[in-house]
Design an enzyme around this catalytic site. Structure first.
Site, PDB file in Angstrom:
ATOM      1  N   GLY A 194       0.815  -1.202   0.000  1.00 34.86           N
ATOM      2  CA  GLY A 194       0.000   0.000   0.000  1.00 34.86           C
ATOM      3  C   GLY A 194       0.848   1.251   0.000  1.00 34.86           C
ATOM      4  O   GLY A 194       1.949   1.245  -0.533  1.00 34.86           O
ATOM      5  N   LEU A 195       0.336   2.291   0.623  1.00 32.79           N
ATOM      6  CA  LEU A 195       1.029   3.574   0.681  1.00 32.79           C
ATOM      7  C   LEU A 195       1.394   4.086  -0.710  1.00 32.79           C
ATOM      8  O   LEU A 195       2.515   4.482  -0.956  1.00 32.79           O
ATOM      9  CB  LEU A 195       2.287   3.492   1.547  1.00 32.79           C
ATOM     10  CG  LEU A 195       2.067   3.251   3.042  1.00 32.79           C
ATOM     11  CD1 LEU A 195       3.389   3.196   3.766  1.00 32.79           C
ATOM     12  CD2 LEU A 195       1.179   4.341   3.642  1.00 32.79           C
ATOM     13  N   CYS A 196       0.442   3.961  -1.628  1.00 34.07           N
ATOM     14  CA  CYS A 196       0.730   4.490  -2.964  1.00 34.07           C
ATOM     15  C   CYS A 196      -0.493   5.241  -3.493  1.00 34.07           C
ATOM     16  O   CYS A 196      -0.871   5.127  -4.637  1.00 34.07           O
ATOM     17  CB  CYS A 196       1.171   3.397  -3.911  1.00 34.07           C
ATOM     18  SG  CYS A 196       0.234   1.882  -3.805  1.00 34.07           S
ATOM     19  N   GLY A 197      -1.130   5.996  -2.604  1.00 31.46           N
ATOM     20  CA  GLY A 197      -2.207   6.876  -3.032  1.00 31.46           C
ATOM     21  C   GLY A 197      -3.390   6.104  -3.599  1.00 31.46           C
ATOM     22  O   GLY A 197      -3.772   5.072  -3.072  1.00 31.46           O
ATOM     23  N   PHE A 235      -3.566   4.534  -6.295  1.00 26.63           N
ATOM     24  CA  PHE A 235      -3.131   3.521  -7.265  1.00 26.63           C
ATOM     25  C   PHE A 235      -4.040   2.298  -7.300  1.00 26.63           C
ATOM     26  O   PHE A 235      -4.553   1.914  -8.346  1.00 26.63           O
ATOM     27  CB  PHE A 235      -1.693   3.105  -6.944  1.00 26.63           C
ATOM     28  CG  PHE A 235      -1.139   2.038  -7.827  1.00 26.63           C
ATOM     29  CD1 PHE A 235      -0.558   2.367  -9.039  1.00 26.63           C
ATOM     30  CD2 PHE A 235      -1.187   0.709  -7.445  1.00 26.63           C
ATOM     31  CE1 PHE A 235      -0.041   1.382  -9.857  1.00 26.63           C
ATOM     32  CE2 PHE A 235      -0.679  -0.278  -8.265  1.00 26.63           C
ATOM     33  CZ  PHE A 235      -0.101   0.058  -9.465  1.00 26.63           C
TER      34      PHE A 235
END
Lengths: 294, 135
Positions: free
Chosen positions: A87-90, A92
């Site tokens: 995760g941690l990819c907006g 996406f």
């Protein structure tokens, strides 16, 4: 007014968060370049492939092939959702998942059975949670997709299509437009649209008399599955590069936000400190005045 | 100077080899073909086997796992599913791959979805070993 020590604690914690997001941003930046290189190195094959396909198509004319033929009824649709493992990819993943689920819902409303092939842990978890058990799941390939991964996904849908168990296949992935921009896209994988093959044939400037080994139609038969594999591979590569792009962007804004927060907190801290000092002075002055009076 | 061919061996993941050479020999499904300059335009399907590239006295060998060949105007493109230059083949790894594929195949007894893929792995390992050990 907030306790001085509490504010200090928050500042420290925000600072360490910023440290982490900043590192992640830099890691993503480095990974984007590598992922882009992989897209680049896949290009010569893809181009040559289209050229061969064009040549073959030109000579076979409207040759028929199971992968080119649309099935009469559309009862089973498969969506390949290409997400990431982390995760941690907006937005996406949420873009991909939303689009994929929408297709599934629409197909179901139309009365067709719709299934999902989930690529990446995020897609697997999401669809399980939503009660859509993926037909197949692939994990740990999103970061560094190999042609073998693409082949195994492709052969699964090709086999299903040829056997008549699947009537249409779509692939949903993030296209890597540039470092800052990723565009979610839906591509039709199967049946292969005859226009695609015809367009490849039209694109050739010269059409010399080719000799085929063993024959044009048998080369075409072998070539079409490879073409699907190349498409899947390309989608996986695009998605891998996009993931890093999206993460870089998300981490950059997280770093910026942390910086802003630290500024605000420091200001509050200073104000509180000053307030405390003023308070103390006032107390001392007040105490002194009280002593004088007595 | 004699006419030469430009040869390109590409896989989906990278360009394995590109050079100007005098002759290319590739294993098509129906048998080996040799391509010299001024060859007629050709498109062919390849099976797993050995590709030879000749340049003067020097010969380079490659293992390819199948794919396609296109010859057009003295340019030879080999689209390989997988390709390795003979000198860089890891024979030990190929042996292991062969052992794994064989074991799995005998476990399955020739039925199941995996058989085709396993047989392909097996052939690819065999080709790699034979190309690497022969040269």
């Amino acid at each position: 007014m907030a306790n001085l020590r509490d504010i200090q604690k928050r500042i420290t914690s925000t600072q360490s968060t910023r440290q982490i997001t900043r590192t992640m941003e830099m890691v993503a930046t480095a990974k984007i370049r590598r992922a882009q290189d992989r897209i680049e190195s896949a290009r010569p094959y893809a181009l040559a492939m289209m050229e061969v396909l064009g040549n073959v198509a030109h000579f076979t004319g409207g040759a028929s092939h199971p992968l080119l033929e649309e099935h009469e009824t559309r009862t089973k649709v498969v969506v390949i959702a290409v997400s990431s493992d982390r995760g941690l990819c907006g937005a996406f993943n949420s873009n991909i998942l939303r689009l994929s689920e929408q297709i599934v819902r629409e197909e179901r409303e139309r009365g067709a059975d719709a299934g999902v092939i989930a690529v990446g842990k995020k897609a697997i978890a999401y669809f399980r949670y939503r009660g859509i058990e993926p037909l197949a799941s692939y994990r740990d390939i999103a970061d560094k997709p190999s042609i073998l991964d693409a082949r195994s996904i492709a052969s699964r849908v090709i086999d299903g299509y040829v056997a008549g168990e699947i009537d249409a296949v779509k692939i949903v992935f993030n296209r890597f437009k540039n470092v800052a921009d990723q565009v979610p896209e839906i591509h039709d994988l199967l049946p292969i649209r005859p226009e695609v093959v015809r367009a490849a044939a039209d694109e050739l400037k010269v059409n010399p008399e080719y000799v085929f080994e063993p024959s044009a139609s048998s080369v075409l038969r072998l070539l079409l599955p490879t073409y699907v594999e190349t498409l899947v591979y390309r989608s996986l590569l695009e998605s891998a590069a996009s993931e890093q792009g999206a993460r870089r962007k998300a981490m950059k804004s997280a770093t910026d936000n942390a910086g802003e927060m630290i500024t605000t907190l420091t200001r509050t801290y200073n104000r509180a400190r000053q307030g405390a000092i003023t308070n103390e002075i006032a107390e001392i002055v007040g105490g002194a005045a009280a002593l004088e009076k007595s | 100077m004699a006419r030469t061919l430009i040869v390109e061996i590409v896989t989906p993941e990278r360009i394995v080899y590109t050079n100007e050479v005098e002759m290319v020999v590739a294993p098509t499904i129906d048998g080996e073909i040799g391509v010299l300059p001024l060859h007629a335009p050709l498109v062919g399907a390849l099976k797993a086997g050995e590709v030879r590239v000749k340049q003067g006295e020097a010969v380079e060998w490659f293992a390819v796992s199948g794919g396609y060949i296109q010859v057009h105007e003295d340019k030879v493109i080999i689209l390989a599913d997988d390709a390795e230059i003979a000198s860089q083949i890891d024979v030990e790894r190929a042996r292991q791959a062969m052992a794994i594929a064989k074991e799995r195949l005998s476990e399955l007894g020739g039925v199941g979805d995996e058989v085709d893929a396993l047989e392909r792995d097996l052939r690819w390992a065999e080709v790699r070993i034979s190309v690497a050990t022969a040269h």
